[in-house]
Structures are given as C-alpha cells and as structure tokens.
Design a protein around this motif. Sequence first.
Motif, mmCIF file in Angstrom:
data_model
loop_
_atom_site.group_PDB
_atom_site.id
_atom_site.type_symbol
_atom_site.label_atom_id
_atom_site.label_comp_id
_atom_site.label_asym_id
_atom_site.label_seq_id
_atom_site.Cartn_x
_atom_site.Cartn_y
_atom_site.Cartn_z
ATOM 1 N N SER A 28 0.797 -1.223 0.000
ATOM 2 C CA SER A 28 0.000 0.000 0.000
ATOM 3 C C SER A 28 0.833 1.278 0.000
ATOM 4 O O SER A 28 0.282 2.377 0.006
ATOM 5 C CB SER A 28 -0.921 0.013 1.231
ATOM 6 N N TRP A 218 1.869 12.340 0.145
ATOM 7 C CA TRP A 218 0.571 11.669 0.079
ATOM 8 C C TRP A 218 0.574 10.294 0.750
ATOM 9 O O TRP A 218 -0.484 9.772 1.087
ATOM 10 C CB TRP A 218 0.168 11.517 -1.391
ATOM 11 N N GLU A 219 1.752 9.718 0.949
ATOM 12 C CA GLU A 219 1.815 8.395 1.556
ATOM 13 C C GLU A 219 1.686 8.430 3.078
ATOM 14 O O GLU A 219 1.501 7.391 3.710
ATOM 15 C CB GLU A 219 3.115 7.694 1.154
ATOM 16 N N ALA A 221 -0.774 9.647 4.682
ATOM 17 C CA ALA A 221 -2.150 9.222 4.965
ATOM 18 C C ALA A 221 -2.274 7.703 4.879
ATOM 19 O O ALA A 221 -3.003 7.086 5.669
ATOM 20 C CB ALA A 221 -3.112 9.886 3.984
ATOM 21 N N ALA A 222 -1.550 7.083 3.931
ATOM 22 C CA ALA A 222 -1.590 5.622 3.801
ATOM 23 C C ALA A 222 -1.009 4.951 5.037
ATOM 24 O O ALA A 222 -1.497 3.904 5.479
ATOM 25 C CB ALA A 222 -0.819 5.191 2.551
ATOM 26 N N GLY A 224 -1.165 6.209 8.052
ATOM 27 C CA GLY A 224 -2.194 6.334 9.084
ATOM 28 C C GLY A 224 -3.282 5.282 8.956
ATOM 29 O O GLY A 224 -3.759 4.737 9.964
ATOM 30 N N ARG A 225 -3.659 4.977 7.701
ATOM 31 C CA ARG A 225 -4.706 3.970 7.488
ATOM 32 C C ARG A 225 -4.226 2.569 7.850
ATOM 33 O O ARG A 225 -5.031 1.698 8.207
ATOM 34 C CB ARG A 225 -5.174 3.995 6.030
ATOM 35 N N ALA A 226 -2.927 2.343 7.763
ATOM 36 C CA ALA A 226 -2.363 1.015 8.056
ATOM 37 C C ALA A 226 -1.752 0.975 9.448
ATOM 38 O O ALA A 226 -0.764 0.273 9.683
ATOM 39 C CB ALA A 226 -1.320 0.661 6.998
ATOM 40 N N TRP A 227 -2.357 1.689 10.401
ATOM 41 C CA TRP A 227 -1.730 1.866 11.706
ATOM 42 C C TRP A 227 -1.561 0.553 12.476
ATOM 43 O O TRP A 227 -0.598 0.382 13.215
ATOM 44 C CB TRP A 227 -2.514 2.875 12.541
ATOM 45 N N LYS A 228 -2.492 -0.398 12.292
ATOM 46 C CA LYS A 228 -2.369 -1.662 13.022
ATOM 47 C C LYS A 228 -1.124 -2.431 12.568
ATOM 48 O O LYS A 228 -0.334 -2.906 13.392
ATOM 49 C CB LYS A 228 -3.619 -2.510 12.822
#
Length: 302
Positions: A28, A218-219, A221-222, A224-228
């Motif tokens: 991602s 821009w990455e 944010a990616a 943050g979405r994959a924090w786990k």
Amino acid sequence: MPIWAIIAALAAFAQTARNAGQKHLAGSMSAWSASWVRFLFGLPFAIGYMAYALGLRTLPAPDVHLEFFVWCAGTAVAQILATVLLVMLFSLRNFAVGSSYARTETIPTAILGSTLFGESIDAAGWIAILVSGAGVMLISLARQGVGMTSLLASAFNRAAGIGLLSGLFFALASLFLRQASLSLGDADVMTTASMTLVAVIVLQTLGLGTYVAVTRPWEIAAIGRAWKAAIFVGFTSALGSAGWFTAMTIERASYVKAVGQVEFVLAIAVSILVFKERPSLREMIGMSLVAVGIVVLLVFAR
C-alpha cells in the motif's frame, strides 16, 4: 549457550516477523515509507526499553559525548544507505543476483572488524563465519532461483556491485553501533545498548521522515490507514534492533552476525510448517551449513 547468542537468535526471530509485516505494508506504499514506518513506530518501544534499563540502575546514566553521537550518526547513515541500495536492486533485471551478494554481509563485518576495529577472530571463528556464510548464499540462491553459474557470471555487473555495497554498509552499521555503545564506557550493556538504539532511531526517523514528507507526502495518509500493521512492524523492529544492539555490545559484531543467520533457517521453517512448502536440496544443504557454522562458533571459537 552464551546470553549474547540467545539474544541474537531472538533478534533474528523478531526480524523475520518484521520483514513479513513490511511486505504487507509495501503493498500500500513505497519501500521508503514502509522503511520509515519501521523507525517511526519503533521509536516509542525503543524509548520504553531505555526507560526500563535506566530504571534498573542505582547510578546516574552515563554521559553522552561527541564521539558517541558521531558513531550513532554513522550507524544511522550506513543503515539507511544499505536499505537504499537494496531498494535500488528491485529496479534491476539482476535483482536476484544482487540480493544474493548482499547476503555476504557477515564476511565484510569480519574483515573490517578484525582489521580496523580490533575484533580478534580465531581460526574456528573464521571457519564458522565462512561456513555459515556459504549456507546463507545457498539458501538465497535457491530462493531467488539463481544458479551458481549465473552468480559467478554476473559477478562484475551492476546488480552484484550494488548488492556487495549494500552488504558492506550493513556491516559498517553493525561495527559503528558497537563502537557507539562501547564509547559510553559503562558496564551496564542494557543501558548503553538502549541509549545507542534510541539515538540511532531518532536520527533515522528524522532523516527518512524528512525525505518521505518532501518526496511523497501523500503516503503519510496511507501510513495512518495502516496503523495496526505499522504498530506490529514498529514493535517487532524495535524488539529485533534492541536484541542486535544489546548482543553487539556484549560480543564482536561478526560473531553476532553469524549467529543471526539463523534467521534464514527460521524463514524456511516457517514456509515448511505454515505454508506446507517443501524445501529444495540446496535449501536443506544451506540450512545444514548455517547450523554447523553456528555450532562451531559457539563451541570452538574464542
């Protein structure tokens, strides 16, 4: 088994888990951002390790000085450069060849350690390092689908050079971090190793984070979405690095690197037990050589 060898083996196990997590993240985001996650999310755990080590002390923490920060900076830069060179290999046709050459990092660690950093290595130690190194090369060749003929024929191409240079920088990083930890002049290896670990990761987080923020904002944010997954990578990365730093504070970097090659055996074991894959003959021979090398190192080397 000496404590440093146990710590190195546990670090290798944690590194195997971290690599699996980073492969998941790489789907991602770029390799740069996935590498930054390792430092950014690993830093809190590294600070926790340092706080625990300092909490056990009855004496004040050792004073830091310019020499310590110079060695830490060298470690941070060498690790980043080694990683960058590995990333470069992905864009080359001969990636498999280059990555196989990168696995030779134990050899330059031993050579540089014995010639420039005063690490004494006896005959049994050299035999152990060379045998286990040959085992890792066999495993790498088998997994990358490269034959020995192709490897030798490609010895002077760009991929081989980049791979060797990557291994060299990984070797320098190991030697530099040991010097940083020892420069604190304190007998408490947990304290000196954890302080070195935090200093290095802070430098890497800031350096690589600046690069990511400037070149691919821009990455973020990616991430943050994959924090786990990022937390898992950060934890296993910090756990592995804490093990490497502590083991290399206790023992010569070349010996720790040699024992750490059990990582490749663990990776094959996972593929057999979890994914039900059948190892090839070269992988079996490679695992045997790594095991023999580690036994020789622990039993006969001084």
